[in-house]
Design an enzyme around this catalytic site. Structure first.
Site, PDB file in Angstrom:
ATOM      1  N   ARG A 108       0.724  -1.123   0.142  1.00 17.34           N
ATOM      2  CA  ARG A 108       0.217  -0.064  -0.117  1.00 17.34           C
ATOM      3  C   ARG A 108       0.804   1.221  -0.008  1.00 17.34           C
ATOM      4  O   ARG A 108       0.477   2.347   0.627  1.00 17.34           O
ATOM      5  CB  ARG A 108      -0.910  -0.008   1.280  1.00 17.34           C
ATOM      6  CG  ARG A 108      -1.816  -1.155   1.424  1.00 17.34           C
ATOM      7  CD  ARG A 108      -2.794  -0.988   0.330  1.00 17.34           C
ATOM      8  NE  ARG A 108      -3.835  -2.030   0.726  1.00 17.34           N
ATOM      9  CZ  ARG A 108      -3.737  -3.520   0.192  1.00 17.34           C
ATOM     10  NH1 ARG A 108      -2.945  -3.803  -0.712  1.00 17.34           N
ATOM     11  NH2 ARG A 108      -4.553  -4.377   0.416  1.00 17.34           N
ATOM     12  N   SER A 152     -10.966   1.483   3.587  1.00 17.51           N
ATOM     13  CA  SER A 152     -10.298   0.940   4.676  1.00 17.51           C
ATOM     14  C   SER A 152      -9.590   2.076   5.221  1.00 17.51           C
ATOM     15  O   SER A 152      -8.657   2.909   4.679  1.00 17.51           O
ATOM     16  CB  SER A 152      -9.203  -0.239   4.390  1.00 17.51           C
ATOM     17  OG  SER A 152      -9.637  -1.244   3.616  1.00 17.51           O
ATOM     18  N   GLU A 168      -4.572   4.520   6.657  1.00 19.48           N
ATOM     19  CA  GLU A 168      -3.892   4.360   5.249  1.00 19.48           C
ATOM     20  C   GLU A 168      -4.279   5.348   4.440  1.00 19.48           C
ATOM     21  O   GLU A 168      -3.438   5.775   3.362  1.00 19.48           O
ATOM     22  CB  GLU A 168      -4.882   3.055   4.698  1.00 19.48           C
ATOM     23  CG  GLU A 168      -4.318   2.447   3.530  1.00 19.48           C
ATOM     24  CD  GLU A 168      -5.010   1.222   3.036  1.00 19.48           C
ATOM     25  OE1 GLU A 168      -4.752   0.185   3.677  1.00 19.48           O
ATOM     26  OE2 GLU A 168      -5.812   1.010   2.119  1.00 19.48           O
TER      27      GLU A 168
HETATM   28  P1  NAP Z   1     -10.721  -9.830   4.927  1.00 18.08           P
HETATM   29  O1  NAP Z   1     -10.617 -10.764   3.848  1.00 18.08           O
HETATM   30  O2  NAP Z   1     -11.617  -9.593   6.021  1.00 18.08           O
HETATM   31  O3  NAP Z   1      -9.233 -10.242   5.547  1.00 18.08           O
HETATM   32  C1  NAP Z   1      -8.979  -9.179   6.568  1.00 18.08           C
HETATM   33  C2  NAP Z   1      -7.402  -8.977   6.394  1.00 18.08           C
HETATM   34  O4  NAP Z   1      -6.666 -10.197   6.416  1.00 18.08           O
HETATM   35  C3  NAP Z   1      -7.153  -8.259   5.100  1.00 18.08           C
HETATM   36  O5  NAP Z   1      -6.757  -7.073   5.173  1.00 18.08           O
HETATM   37  C4  NAP Z   1      -6.102  -9.096   4.365  1.00 18.08           C
HETATM   38  O6  NAP Z   1      -4.932  -8.532   4.251  1.00 18.08           O
HETATM   39  C5  NAP Z   1      -5.745 -10.166   5.519  1.00 18.08           C
HETATM   40  N1  NAP Z   1      -5.723 -11.585   4.858  1.00 18.08           N
HETATM   41  C6  NAP Z   1      -6.684 -12.212   4.655  1.00 18.08           C
HETATM   42  N2  NAP Z   1      -6.317 -13.460   3.994  1.00 18.08           N
HETATM   43  C7  NAP Z   1      -4.864 -13.505   3.758  1.00 18.08           C
HETATM   44  C8  NAP Z   1      -3.963 -14.308   3.259  1.00 18.08           C
HETATM   45  N3  NAP Z   1      -4.253 -15.460   2.611  1.00 18.08           N
HETATM   46  N4  NAP Z   1      -2.685 -13.801   3.153  1.00 18.08           N
HETATM   47  C9  NAP Z   1      -2.492 -12.438   3.644  1.00 18.08           C
HETATM   48  N5  NAP Z   1      -3.312 -11.603   4.251  1.00 18.08           N
HETATM   49  C10 NAP Z   1      -4.341 -11.913   4.284  1.00 18.08           C
HETATM   50  O7  NAP Z   1     -10.336  -8.579   4.145  1.00 18.08           O
HETATM   51  P2  NAP Z   1     -11.492  -7.201   3.877  1.00 18.08           P
HETATM   52  O8  NAP Z   1     -11.300  -5.982   4.824  1.00 18.08           O
HETATM   53  O9  NAP Z   1     -12.722  -7.787   3.519  1.00 18.08           O
HETATM   54  O10 NAP Z   1     -10.807  -6.906   2.326  1.00 18.08           O
HETATM   55  C11 NAP Z   1     -10.760  -7.887   1.383  1.00 18.08           C
HETATM   56  C12 NAP Z   1      -9.514  -7.229   0.499  1.00 18.08           C
HETATM   57  O11 NAP Z   1      -9.763  -6.177   0.055  1.00 18.08           O
HETATM   58  C13 NAP Z   1      -8.335  -7.343   1.111  1.00 18.08           C
HETATM   59  O12 NAP Z   1      -7.212  -7.786   0.390  1.00 18.08           O
HETATM   60  C14 NAP Z   1      -7.936  -5.974   1.481  1.00 18.08           C
HETATM   61  O13 NAP Z   1      -6.668  -5.435   1.622  1.00 18.08           O
HETATM   62  C15 NAP Z   1      -8.602  -5.415   0.040  1.00 18.08           C
HETATM   63  N6  NAP Z   1      -9.072  -3.774   0.257  1.00 18.08           N
HETATM   64  C16 NAP Z   1      -8.199  -2.992  -0.216  1.00 18.08           C
HETATM   65  C17 NAP Z   1      -8.436  -1.623  -0.308  1.00 18.08           C
HETATM   66  C18 NAP Z   1      -7.479  -0.820  -0.931  1.00 18.08           C
HETATM   67  O14 NAP Z   1      -6.471  -0.960  -1.691  1.00 18.08           O
HETATM   68  N7  NAP Z   1      -7.403   0.302  -0.391  1.00 18.08           N
HETATM   69  C19 NAP Z   1      -9.380  -0.938   0.276  1.00 18.08           C
HETATM   70  C20 NAP Z   1     -10.425  -2.066   1.312  1.00 18.08           C
HETATM   71  C21 NAP Z   1     -10.013  -3.494   1.052  1.00 18.08           C
HETATM   72  P3  NAP Z   1      -4.489  -7.204   2.889  1.00 18.08           P
HETATM   73  O15 NAP Z   1      -5.240  -6.421   3.234  1.00 18.08           O
HETATM   74  O16 NAP Z   1      -3.065  -7.144   3.099  1.00 18.08           O
HETATM   75  O17 NAP Z   1      -5.056  -8.161   1.535  1.00 18.08           O
END
Ligand code: NAP
Length: 338
Positions: A159, A228, A326
Site C-alpha cells: 500500500r 479502509s 492508510e
Molecule cells: P478480509 O478478507 O476480512 O481479511 C482481513 C485482512 O486479512 C485483510 O486486510 C487481508 O490483508 C488479510 N488477509 C486475509 N487473508 C490473507 C492471506 N491469505 N494472506 C495475507 N493476508 C490475508 O479483508 P477485507 O477487509 O474484507 O478486504 C478484502 C480485501 O480487499 C483485502 O485484501 C483488502 O486489502 C482489500 N482492500 C483494499 C483496499 C485498498 O486497496 N485501499 C481497500 C479495502 C479493501 P490485505 O489487506 O493485506 O490483503
C-alpha cells in the site's frame, strides 16, 4: 478559500481549498500551473478523493484530475491497457473483463481513480496493482516533460510507492497508467475468502469480489467514507505471542515486507476492541466492516479525527498495537498526521 472540496472527498466533508481547477484535458495543465504559481502555495492532486481525510480547509491549490481515455494493445503473450488518470479504476476492471482480458478481477470495486491507484499500490485478495503495472506516466514539474516511470522503479510496497513521498507529490502529476496483463491467465485465489468458494473462472472471481465488497463497503453517496481507514499493522513475533496469550485465534499472516514480522488484520483488531459499528454521533465505524470510518451525516473533520483517534486508543488499550491511517490526511498546509 474559493474552491469547494465537498464534491471531491468521499467523506463528503464541507471543506474548501484556496483555489482549484478540474483538468479534463492535457491542454489545461498550463492554466493549472499558472494558478499554483500565482497563489504561491503548494498543491495537491485529487482523483475522486476516495483516500483522503481533510482536517479542515486546505490553503493551497487543488488539481482535480479528470483526464479520460483507454487504449488497448497486445503482443503474442500480453495485453497492454493504458488508462488515463481520471478514469475510475473499477471501470477499467469491468471493461477488461468484458473484453475477455483477465487478471484484474481481484481488484474489482476498489474505490478511486486510475491516477490514485499507483500512489498507494492498491490491492485486494492477494493481488496488487504492482503485479500488472508496466509504467506510470507522469508530468514531471521539475523537467516540465511527460515521463514514464517503469513499474520496477515505482518503489511499490505494501500500500505504498514512491508517489507517496512529499517531494514526489510536489514533483509528479500522474497522467496515465499502463497495465500489462498476461494472456496466460492464472487465478489468484489463495485468500481464504476466495479459496473457500471454488471459484474457477475470472468471471466467478469478479462476481464474488463485487458482491462481497458491496456488502462490506458502504456506498459513499449514502454514507461518506474512504474505504479502509487504517493499514494492517505489522508487528514482531513477540508482540503476536503476547496477543495470543489472550486471543488464541488472532488472524495473522507473514508480512510481505519482512518475513520475520507478521501482519495483523486491522479490521479484526478494531472489531475485537468493541469498535465495529461505533457511533459517536456524526462519525464512527461501519457495522459490516470495522475498518471503514464513516460520516453518519453532518460530521465535521474534527468528528472524524476524534472517531479515528478513539479507535486507535481502544485498539492500543486492548492489544498494545498502534494503527496508522492508510488514507492520506491533509491539513491547512498539506499532508500531515492524524
Ligand atoms: P478480509 O478478507 O476480512 O481479511 C482481513 C485482512 O486479512 C485483510 O486486510 C487481508 O490483508 C488479510 N488477509 C486475509 N487473508 C490473507 C492471506 N491469505 N494472506 C495475507 N493476508 C490475508 O479483508 P477485507 O477487509 O474484507 O478486504 C478484502 C480485501 O480487499 C483485502 O485484501 C483488502 O486489502 C482489500 N482492500 C483494499 C483496499 C485498498 O486497496 N485501499 C481497500 C479495502 C479493501 P490485505 O489487506 O493485506 O490483503
Amino acid at each position: 478559500m474559493s474552491f469547494s472540496l465537498k464534491p471531491y472527498n468521499t467523506f463528503g466533508l464541507d471543506v474548501r481549498a484556496r483555489d482549484g481547477i478540474v483538468v479534463r484535458d492535457f491542454a489545461m495543465f498550463p492554466a493549472a500551473f499558472d494558478k499554483i504559481r500565482k497563489n504561491g502555495t503548494g498543491f495537491i492532486t485529487l482523483g475522486h478523493g476516495s483516500d483522503v481525510l481533510f482536517k479542515g480547509d486546505y490553503d493551497g491549490t487543488v488539481i482535480v484530475n479528470r483526464l479520460m481515455g483507454v487504449e488497448f494493445n497486445e503482443d503474442a503473450n500480453t495485453y497492454y491497457v493504458k488508462a488515463q488518470a481520471g478514469e475510475t479504476f473499477h471501470d477499467i476492471v469491468a471493461l477488461t473483463m468484458k473484453k475477455g482480458i483477465y487478471g484484474l478481477e481481484n481488484l474489482a470495486m476498489i474505490p478511486g481513480t486510475v491516477g490514485g491507484a499507483p500512489v498507494q499500490n492498491i490491492g485486494a485478495y492477494g493481488v496488487s496493482l504492482s503485479d500488472f503495472c508496466r509504467y506510470v506516466e507522469v508530468l514531471d514539474l521539475v523537467t516540465g516533460k511527460v515521463d514514464r516511470i517503469m513499474g520496477r522503479d515505482c518503489g511499490f510496497g505494501y500500500r505504498t510507492s514512491v508517489f507517496r513521498t512529499p517531494e514526489n507529490q510536489a514533483r509528479y502529476i500522474i497522467t496515465a497508467v499502463e497495465l500489462a496483463l498476461p494472456k496466460d491467465w492464472k487465478p489468484e485465489t489463495s485468500y481464504n475468502a476466495l479459496s473457500s468458494q471454488n471459484l474457477e473462472t475470472p468471471e466467478a472471481i469478479y462476481d464474488f469480489v463485487c458482491s462481497t465488497r458491496k456488502i462490506k463497503l458502504p456506498d459513499p453517496k449514502v454514507l461518506g467514507n474512504a474505504g479502509s481507514f487504517f493499514r494492517n499493522p505489522v508487528v514482531s513475533r513477540e508482540t503476536l505471542a503476547l496477543i495470543q496469550k489472550t486471543f488464541e485465534n488472532v488472524p495473522h499472516y507473514p508480512a510481505e515486507s519482512n518475513p520475520e514480522m507478521v501482519k495483523l488484520a486491522a479490521g479484526w483488531l478494531i472489531d475485537q476492541a468493541g469498535c465495529r459499528g461505533l457511533n459517536l454521533g456524526t462519525a464512527g465505524t461501519y457495522r459490516n466492516q470495522a475498518l471503514v470510518l464513516v460520516n453518519y451525516g453532518g460530521a465535521t473533520p474534527d468528528d472524524l479525527v476524534n472517531a479515528a483517534k478513539h479507535v486507535q486508543t481502544r485498539v492500543e488499550d486492548a492489544f498494545g498495537v498502534h494503527l496508522d491511517p492508510e488514507v492520506r490526511i491533509y491539513g491547512e498546509k498539506g499532508e500531515c498526521q492524524l
